[in-house]
Design a protein around this motif. Structure first.
Motif, mmCIF file in Angstrom:
data_model
loop_
_atom_site.group_PDB
_atom_site.id
_atom_site.type_symbol
_atom_site.label_atom_id
_atom_site.label_comp_id
_atom_site.label_asym_id
_atom_site.label_seq_id
_atom_site.Cartn_x
_atom_site.Cartn_y
_atom_site.Cartn_z
ATOM 1 N N LYS A 195 22.711 58.711 28.479
ATOM 2 C CA LYS A 195 21.765 58.789 29.594
ATOM 3 C C LYS A 195 20.700 57.702 29.464
ATOM 4 C CE LYS A 195 18.743 62.025 32.043
ATOM 5 N NZ LYS A 195 18.199 63.410 32.079
ATOM 6 N N GLU A 196 20.243 57.475 28.241
ATOM 7 C CA GLU A 196 19.218 56.452 28.001
ATOM 8 C C GLU A 196 19.755 55.062 28.333
ATOM 9 O OE1 GLU A 196 16.503 54.679 24.299
ATOM 10 O OE2 GLU A 196 17.910 56.323 23.975
ATOM 11 N N ALA A 197 20.995 54.775 27.921
ATOM 12 C CA ALA A 197 21.589 53.462 28.183
ATOM 13 C C ALA A 197 21.802 53.243 29.678
ATOM 14 C CB ALA A 197 22.907 53.332 27.432
ATOM 15 N N LEU A 198 22.256 54.284 30.380
ATOM 16 C CA LEU A 198 22.470 54.165 31.822
ATOM 17 C C LEU A 198 21.150 53.929 32.558
ATOM 18 C CD1 LEU A 198 25.152 56.887 32.664
ATOM 19 C CD2 LEU A 198 25.373 54.402 32.920
ATOM 20 N N THR A 199 20.092 54.631 32.120
ATOM 21 C CA THR A 199 18.781 54.455 32.741
ATOM 22 C C THR A 199 18.274 53.034 32.541
ATOM 23 O OG1 THR A 199 18.223 56.788 32.409
ATOM 24 C CG2 THR A 199 16.400 55.257 32.773
ATOM 25 N N LYS A 200 18.422 52.526 31.315
ATOM 26 C CA LYS A 200 17.975 51.166 31.006
ATOM 27 C C LYS A 200 18.752 50.141 31.823
ATOM 28 C CE LYS A 200 17.248 48.072 27.071
ATOM 29 N NZ LYS A 200 17.381 47.923 25.601
ATOM 30 N N ARG A 201 20.053 50.360 31.944
ATOM 31 C CA ARG A 201 20.913 49.447 32.710
ATOM 32 C C ARG A 201 20.555 49.480 34.199
ATOM 33 N NH1 ARG A 201 26.202 49.763 34.891
ATOM 34 N NH2 ARG A 201 27.411 47.855 34.542
ATOM 35 N N LYS A 202 20.293 50.684 34.721
ATOM 36 C CA LYS A 202 19.929 50.822 36.131
ATOM 37 C C LYS A 202 18.622 50.099 36.423
ATOM 38 C CE LYS A 202 18.922 54.277 39.686
ATOM 39 N NZ LYS A 202 18.752 55.719 39.983
ATOM 40 N N ILE A 203 17.651 50.268 35.554
ATOM 41 C CA ILE A 203 16.354 49.612 35.736
ATOM 42 C C ILE A 203 16.521 48.095 35.712
ATOM 43 C CG2 ILE A 203 14.109 49.185 34.651
ATOM 44 C CD1 ILE A 203 14.139 52.115 33.737
ATOM 45 N N ARG A 204 17.334 47.601 34.778
ATOM 46 C CA ARG A 204 17.557 46.166 34.652
ATOM 47 C C ARG A 204 18.174 45.592 35.925
ATOM 48 N NH1 ARG A 204 20.470 44.090 29.296
ATOM 49 N NH2 ARG A 204 18.337 44.072 28.523
ATOM 50 N N LEU A 205 19.163 46.283 36.487
ATOM 51 C CA LEU A 205 19.808 45.796 37.704
ATOM 52 C C LEU A 205 18.882 45.890 38.919
ATOM 53 C CD1 LEU A 205 23.393 47.271 37.188
ATOM 54 C CD2 LEU A 205 22.692 44.874 37.044
ATOM 55 N N GLU A 206 18.057 46.940 38.963
ATOM 56 C CA GLU A 206 17.085 47.058 40.052
ATOM 57 C C GLU A 206 16.065 45.915 39.993
ATOM 58 O OE1 GLU A 206 15.472 50.950 39.522
ATOM 59 O OE2 GLU A 206 17.058 51.941 40.691
ATOM 60 N N GLN A 207 15.661 45.574 38.801
ATOM 61 C CA GLN A 207 14.720 44.463 38.634
ATOM 62 C C GLN A 207 15.344 43.157 39.126
ATOM 63 O OE1 GLN A 207 14.039 44.960 34.425
ATOM 64 N NE2 GLN A 207 12.040 45.912 34.736
ATOM 65 N N LEU A 208 16.615 42.978 38.822
ATOM 66 C CA LEU A 208 17.295 41.764 39.269
ATOM 67 C C LEU A 208 17.373 41.699 40.785
ATOM 68 C CD1 LEU A 208 20.233 41.306 36.758
ATOM 69 C CD2 LEU A 208 18.136 40.005 36.940
ATOM 70 N N ASP A 209 17.597 42.837 41.427
ATOM 71 C CA ASP A 209 17.641 42.871 42.888
ATOM 72 C C ASP A 209 16.315 42.385 43.472
ATOM 73 O OD1 ASP A 209 20.236 43.770 43.024
ATOM 74 O OD2 ASP A 209 19.689 45.884 43.189
ATOM 75 N N ARG A 210 15.214 42.783 42.848
ATOM 76 C CA ARG A 210 13.894 42.374 43.332
ATOM 77 C C ARG A 210 13.661 40.872 43.131
ATOM 78 N NH1 ARG A 210 10.489 47.166 40.322
ATOM 79 N NH2 ARG A 210 11.533 48.936 41.330
ATOM 80 N N LEU A 211 14.345 40.311 42.149
ATOM 81 C CA LEU A 211 14.161 38.894 41.846
ATOM 82 C C LEU A 211 15.228 38.014 42.476
ATOM 83 C CD1 LEU A 211 13.282 39.170 38.045
ATOM 84 C CD2 LEU A 211 11.700 38.743 39.936
#
Length: 293
Positions: free
Chosen positions: A177-193
């Motif tokens: 769950k922790e790894a999936l959350t970290k991965r989701k946040i990383r991809l969301e950040q990329l979308d913003r950039l």
């Protein structure tokens, strides 16, 4: 051997065909800093060998070895002064729909595959999987290098065959769950950039200030700086320098233009700065880099 750096930058893959597949065929190995990207990466060794670090583990690869690198997984290539011929495939999940999610959202647990060797004990399923993957990879290579009529159609078909093989035969496990959350946040950040990253990619020789980048993203300079570092692992200035140095390297490999012209086309206003940044990123001077082609 030092462990891979945990400071990894985001590599935005530039696709060379109309398919969501990036193909790299190279004999140089000057090393590549710790980085990550959303694409799944497959490395097939043609030369004598090299080392690639994934997370905290270093894989020593030999001729015909295959290494599978998960989406968003931090990895690092170690320099080999003798070079190493290899094929690298980087696949986006979009054309595979829900099947792509099954592969990209689970972790490949046995990423290193070796060919069957008569004088060594080899796991049967692993040797069989290696052989089938090898056949598809080499087929893609032949189509890419030959570029006969309809070659992209054939590459597309082999790419789907490859993904089906990964889906059916490669052992995977569900991310924590922790790894999936970290991965989701990383991809969301990329979308913003995405707007900033696209601008950097499409205008490699243009000047871009931190304020301009922040304005494109719709953030204050303070928030943009924090978000960019969290998403890519490096500062905005470092990202620009890494991208430009790699772009200049592509120009040197793909043309006979002078080193000075490549530097200016990549956005460097000073040859001294270019030489310093290029050596830091690629592990050697532009002159030595070109001499090994």
């Amino acid at each position: 051997m030092a462990q891979p750096s945990i400071r990894a930058w985001h590599e935005k893959i530039r696709h060379k065909t109309s398919q969501p597949l990036n193909i790299i065929i190279s004999s140089l190995e000057e090393g590549y800093p710790a980085h990550w990207h959303k694409e799944l990466e497959i490395v097939y060794i043609l030369g004598e060998g090299m080392q690639i670090g994934i997370g905290g583990e270093i894989y020593t690869l030999r001729t015909r070895d295959i290494l599978l690198i998960n989406s968003c997984e931090v990895h690092q290539n170690y320099a080999n002064p003798n070079g190493c011929a290899k094929i690298i495939l980087q696949l986006d999940k979009l054309p595979f729909g829900a099947w792509g999610d099954l592969i990209f959202n689970q972790k490949i647990v046995q990423p290193h595959l070796r060919p069957a060797v008569t004088d060594e004990q080899t796991n049967t399923w692993q040797a069989t999987l290696h052989g089938e993957l090898e056949r598809l990879i080499l087929n893609i290579q032949r189509e890419w290098e030959g570029q006969s009529d309809g070659f992209e159609l054939v590459i597309n078909a082999r790419m789907h065959d490859l993904m089906a093989l990964l889906l059916r035969q490669v052992p995977r496990e569900i991310y924590s769950k922790e790894a999936l959350t970290k991965r989701k946040i990383r991809l969301e950040q990329l979308d913003r950039l995405e707007g900033v990253l696209n601008h950097i990619e499409n205008h490699p020789g243009s000047e871009m200030t931190l304020k301009q980048a922040a304005d494109i993203s719709g953030y204050s300079i303070y928030h943009f700086t924090r978000l960019f570092k969290e998403a890519t692992g490096v500062t905005f200035v470092d990202y620009i320098n890494i991208f430009r140095a790699n772009y200049a390297g592509q120009l040197l490999l793909g043309s006979d233009m002078s080193i000075t012209e490549a530097a200016y086309r990549a956005g460097f206003n000073s040859i001294e700065t270019f030489n310093r940044v290029f050596k830091k990123v690629n592990g050697c001077t532009p002159t030595l880099y070109r001499s090994k082609i």
